[in-house]
Design a protein around this motif. Structure first.
Motif, PDB file in Angstrom:
ATOM      1  N   ARG A 173      18.642 -74.450 -56.419  1.00  0.00           N
ATOM      2  CA  ARG A 173      19.498 -74.644 -57.599  1.00  0.00           C
ATOM      3  C   ARG A 173      18.715 -74.325 -58.864  1.00  0.00           C
ATOM      4  O   ARG A 173      17.502 -74.453 -58.913  1.00  0.00           O
ATOM      5  CB  ARG A 173      20.009 -76.077 -57.651  1.00  0.00           C
ATOM      6  CG  ARG A 173      21.156 -76.275 -56.701  1.00  0.00           C
ATOM      7  CD  ARG A 173      21.954 -77.520 -56.986  1.00  0.00           C
ATOM      8  NE  ARG A 173      22.881 -77.725 -55.874  1.00  0.00           N
ATOM      9  CZ  ARG A 173      22.959 -78.809 -55.162  1.00  0.00           C
ATOM     10  NH1 ARG A 173      22.208 -79.848 -55.458  1.00  0.00           N
ATOM     11  NH2 ARG A 173      23.813 -78.885 -54.167  1.00  0.00           N
ATOM     12  N   ALA A 174      19.465 -73.933 -59.879  1.00  0.00           N
ATOM     13  CA  ALA A 174      18.921 -73.619 -61.208  1.00  0.00           C
ATOM     14  C   ALA A 174      18.037 -72.377 -61.186  1.00  0.00           C
ATOM     15  O   ALA A 174      17.137 -72.240 -62.004  1.00  0.00           O
ATOM     16  CB  ALA A 174      18.162 -74.816 -61.798  1.00  0.00           C
TER      17      ALA A 174
ATOM     18  N   GLY B 139      23.934 -69.487 -58.276  1.00  0.00           N
ATOM     19  CA  GLY B 139      25.316 -69.850 -58.594  1.00  0.00           C
ATOM     20  C   GLY B 139      25.935 -68.890 -59.592  1.00  0.00           C
ATOM     21  O   GLY B 139      27.104 -68.516 -59.468  1.00  0.00           O
TER      22      GLY B 139
ATOM     23  N   VAL C 279      25.462 -74.365 -54.093  1.00  0.00           N
ATOM     24  CA  VAL C 279      24.160 -73.725 -53.859  1.00  0.00           C
ATOM     25  C   VAL C 279      23.243 -74.754 -53.226  1.00  0.00           C
ATOM     26  O   VAL C 279      23.261 -75.934 -53.595  1.00  0.00           O
ATOM     27  CB  VAL C 279      23.557 -73.196 -55.187  1.00  0.00           C
ATOM     28  CG1 VAL C 279      22.160 -72.642 -54.974  1.00  0.00           C
ATOM     29  CG2 VAL C 279      24.464 -72.133 -55.807  1.00  0.00           C
ATOM     30  N   SER C 280      22.442 -74.303 -52.287  1.00  0.00           N
ATOM     31  CA  SER C 280      21.486 -75.180 -51.626  1.00  0.00           C
ATOM     32  C   SER C 280      20.598 -75.874 -52.658  1.00  0.00           C
ATOM     33  O   SER C 280      20.114 -75.221 -53.598  1.00  0.00           O
ATOM     34  CB  SER C 280      20.621 -74.359 -50.668  1.00  0.00           C
ATOM     35  OG  SER C 280      19.577 -75.150 -50.159  1.00  0.00           O
ATOM     36  N   PRO C 281      20.371 -77.180 -52.491  1.00  0.00           N
ATOM     37  CA  PRO C 281      19.526 -77.902 -53.452  1.00  0.00           C
ATOM     38  C   PRO C 281      18.138 -77.281 -53.616  1.00  0.00           C
ATOM     39  O   PRO C 281      17.551 -77.375 -54.686  1.00  0.00           O
ATOM     40  CB  PRO C 281      19.415 -79.305 -52.845  1.00  0.00           C
ATOM     41  CG  PRO C 281      20.607 -79.449 -51.972  1.00  0.00           C
ATOM     42  CD  PRO C 281      20.909 -78.066 -51.447  1.00  0.00           C
TER      43      PRO C 281
ATOM     44  N   GLU D   3      30.321 -79.482 -63.544  1.00  0.00           N
ATOM     45  CA  GLU D   3      29.277 -78.606 -64.091  1.00  0.00           C
ATOM     46  C   GLU D   3      29.796 -77.862 -65.324  1.00  0.00           C
ATOM     47  O   GLU D   3      29.833 -76.632 -65.368  1.00  0.00           O
ATOM     48  CB  GLU D   3      28.806 -77.627 -63.014  1.00  0.00           C
ATOM     49  CG  GLU D   3      28.221 -78.292 -61.782  1.00  0.00           C
ATOM     50  CD  GLU D   3      26.944 -79.077 -62.068  1.00  0.00           C
ATOM     51  OE1 GLU D   3      26.224 -78.742 -63.042  1.00  0.00           O
ATOM     52  OE2 GLU D   3      26.665 -80.021 -61.316  1.00  0.00           O
TER      53      GLU D   3
ATOM     54  N   GLY E  72      24.273 -70.313 -50.512  1.00  0.00           N
ATOM     55  CA  GLY E  72      25.249 -70.532 -51.564  1.00  0.00           C
ATOM     56  C   GLY E  72      26.588 -69.954 -51.149  1.00  0.00           C
ATOM     57  O   GLY E  72      26.666 -69.107 -50.253  1.00  0.00           O
TER      58      GLY E  72
END
Length: 184
Positions: free
Chosen positions: A92-93, A97, A87-89, A122, A68
Motif C-alpha cells: 500500500r501507498a 491502487g 491493495v495488499s497491505p 479513502e 491488488g
C-alpha cells in the motif's frame, strides 16, 4: 500464493495491471476478505466474484501473485461504480491502487461513460484522482425508481437504501465527472 512483506520499489515497478481472469477469482476473494470483514468493502460470496470477474482489473507481481484489484460496475447509461478497490497491505501507498484506478477510469472512457461513483473511506485517495464528495444519489428520480428493481447489493447501497447497509461507518459518496479530467 502469498505476498512477501519485503517488497522493494523495484518489485512494485514490475507489477502489471491487467484484466482479471477466472483463475484470479480466489486470490481476489482472499485479498478482499479482511476488508469485507472490517465492513470497508461489501461482503461477497465466491460465486459473485466469479460472476463479476469481467468487471475486474488485477495487479499482478513478477511472481504471479495478485496484489491488488478493482472493479468497474456499470449502473446505468452514463454512470458506473468503482468497486472492490483493494491493495495488499505489504505494498500500500506505493501507487498500485492509483494504477488500478487509472485503468478503471480508462475503461469507463472506452465505454463512453460520463461519471464514476464510489462509496469510500479513502476520501483523499479518490480526491487526488478527481473525485469530489457528493450528497444524495447522482441520478434522476426516474432512473432512481428503475434502479430500485435491482438485487445487486452494491447498487442498492449506491441508492442509499438504509435497509441494505446503513451508512453508520462514515464512508463518503464521491463522484468523478470523466469528461472534465485530462486523459493521462
Amino acid at each position: 500464493m502469498s505476498v512477501s512483506d519485503s517488497n522493494t520499489a523495484a518489485d512494485v515497478e514490475q507489477i502489471t495491471v491487467r484484466q482479471a481472469l477466472p483463475r484470479d477469482v480466489r486470490a481476489i476473494a482472499d485479498l478482499t476478505a479482511p476488508l469485507a470483514q472490517q465492513r470497508v468493502l461489501v461482503k461477497k460470496r465466491l460465486i459473485e466474484y466469479f460472476e463479476d470477474v469481467q468487471e475486474f482489473l488485477v495487479a499482478e507481481n513478477s511472481d504471479g501473485d495478485i496484489v491488488g484489484c478493482g472493479a468497474l460496475h456499470v449502473m446505468w447509461d452514463d454512470i458506473a461504480e468503482v468497486r472492490t478497490l483493494a491493495v495488499s497491505p505489504s505494498i500500500r501507498a506505493r501507487g498500485v491502487g492509483s494504477r488500478i484506478l487509472r485503468g478503471l477510469i480508462s475503461r469507463a472512457r472506452q465505454m463512453e461513460l460520463a461519471r464514476l461513483f464510489c462509496l469510500t473511506f479513502e476520501v483523499d485517495f479518490f480526491a487526488r484522482h478527481g473525485f469530489r464528495e457528493i450528497s444524495g444519489t447522482p441520478v434522476g428520480i426516474d432512473v432512481y425508481a428503475r434502479m430500485l428493481a435491482t438485487r445487486d447489493e452494491g447498487v442498492r447501497e449506491f441508492l442509499d437504501l438504509a435497509a441494505v447497509k446503513p451508512n453508520t461507518l462514515g464512508n463518503t459518496r464521491m463522484l468523478l465527472e470523466i469528461e472534465l479530467i485530462d486523459e493521462a
